[in-house]
Design a protein around this motif. Structure first.
Motif, PDB file in Angstrom:
ATOM      1  N   LEU A 172       0.867  -1.179   0.000  1.00 18.60           N
ATOM      2  CA  LEU A 172       0.000   0.000   0.000  1.00 18.60           C
ATOM      3  C   LEU A 172       0.903   1.229   0.000  1.00 18.60           C
ATOM      4  O   LEU A 172       1.677   1.431   0.940  1.00 18.60           O
ATOM      5  N   ARG A 173       0.807   2.028  -1.061  1.00 21.09           N
ATOM      6  CA  ARG A 173       1.644   3.234  -1.185  1.00 21.09           C
ATOM      7  C   ARG A 173       0.735   4.451  -1.220  1.00 21.09           C
ATOM      8  O   ARG A 173      -0.150   4.554  -2.067  1.00 21.09           O
ATOM      9  N   VAL A 174       0.965   5.349  -0.290  1.00 25.13           N
ATOM     10  CA  VAL A 174       0.172   6.572  -0.186  1.00 25.13           C
ATOM     11  C   VAL A 174       0.973   7.713  -0.794  1.00 25.13           C
ATOM     12  O   VAL A 174       2.115   7.964  -0.401  1.00 25.13           O
ATOM     13  N   GLU A 175       0.363   8.388  -1.766  1.00 21.20           N
ATOM     14  CA  GLU A 175       0.993   9.548  -2.382  1.00 21.20           C
ATOM     15  C   GLU A 175       0.641  10.771  -1.558  1.00 21.20           C
ATOM     16  O   GLU A 175      -0.526  10.995  -1.240  1.00 21.20           O
ATOM     17  N   GLY A 176       1.650  11.537  -1.190  1.00 19.59           N
ATOM     18  CA  GLY A 176       1.418  12.741  -0.395  1.00 19.59           C
ATOM     19  C   GLY A 176       2.611  13.040   0.469  1.00 19.59           C
ATOM     20  O   GLY A 176       3.756  12.750   0.106  1.00 19.59           O
ATOM     21  N   GLU A 177       2.350  13.598   1.629  1.00 19.44           N
ATOM     22  CA  GLU A 177       3.410  14.000   2.545  1.00 19.44           C
ATOM     23  C   GLU A 177       3.995  12.777   3.242  1.00 19.44           C
ATOM     24  O   GLU A 177       3.272  11.847   3.577  1.00 19.44           O
ATOM     25  N   PRO A 178       5.306  12.795   3.489  1.00 20.62           N
ATOM     26  CA  PRO A 178       5.908  11.713   4.269  1.00 20.62           C
ATOM     27  C   PRO A 178       5.453  11.803   5.719  1.00 20.62           C
ATOM     28  O   PRO A 178       4.962  12.848   6.168  1.00 20.62           O
ATOM     29  N   LEU A 179       5.633  10.715   6.447  1.00 23.50           N
ATOM     30  CA  LEU A 179       5.250  10.667   7.849  1.00 23.50           C
ATOM     31  C   LEU A 179       6.384  11.169   8.731  1.00 23.50           C
ATOM     32  O   LEU A 179       7.561  11.008   8.396  1.00 23.50           O
ATOM     33  N   ALA A 180       6.023  11.738   9.867  1.00 17.76           N
ATOM     34  CA  ALA A 180       7.016  12.160  10.851  1.00 17.76           C
ATOM     35  C   ALA A 180       7.572  10.917  11.546  1.00 17.76           C
ATOM     36  O   ALA A 180       6.935   9.860  11.568  1.00 17.76           O
ATOM     37  N   ALA A 181       8.745  11.046  12.120  1.00 15.95           N
ATOM     38  CA  ALA A 181       9.351   9.942  12.867  1.00 15.95           C
ATOM     39  C   ALA A 181       8.430   9.533  14.013  1.00 15.95           C
ATOM     40  O   ALA A 181       7.637  10.334  14.511  1.00 15.95           O
TER      41      ALA A 181
END
Length: 121
Positions: free
Chosen positions: A84-93
């Motif tokens: 599952l690949r979400v296009e958009g902003e990366p996640l915070a640590a």
């Protein structure tokens, strides 16, 4: 039909990671072969992800979540991985709460949630 704890066991530990243009997570179908007919909801930290932002890859076949349906299903063999690949902003640590609602031809709606740490690059 399936307990949420059993479904949560489908998460591939350590697979939540940032990628160029978004982030991804992997599931492993460790239950039974089936047919994915839709993604009812995907949430990250209580924010909904639009189906148009979600790419689903099983084997060599890749589809956008908003293209799945009873007339355009995605077969998923037992022990295969679902990327599952979400296009958009990366996640915070840190750890993130992921919620899933998968629609299958065989079992109907499957819902579960997990908290998964973001893998370090």
């Amino acid at each position: 039909m399936f307990p949420a704890a059993m479904l949560a066991g489908m998460i591939v530990k350590g697979s939540l990671k940032n990628v160029p243009g978004g982030f991804e997570v992997k599931l492993r179908n460790n239950i039974d072969s089936g047919t994915l007919t839709g993604i009812g909801a995907l949430g990250v930290d209580d924010q909904s992800i639009a189906p148009a932002q979600l790419l689903i890859k099983v084997g060599e076949k890749e589809v956008r979540a908003d293209q799945l349906g009873p007339r355009s299903p995605l077969p998923v063999r037992v022990m295969s991985e679902i990327h599952l690949r979400v296009e958009g902003e990366p996640l915070a640590a840190g750890a993130h709460k992921l919620t899933f609602m998968l629609m299958t031809a065989e079992a109907g709606r499957l819902q579960f949630a997990v908290t998964e740490p973001l893998a370090e690059a």
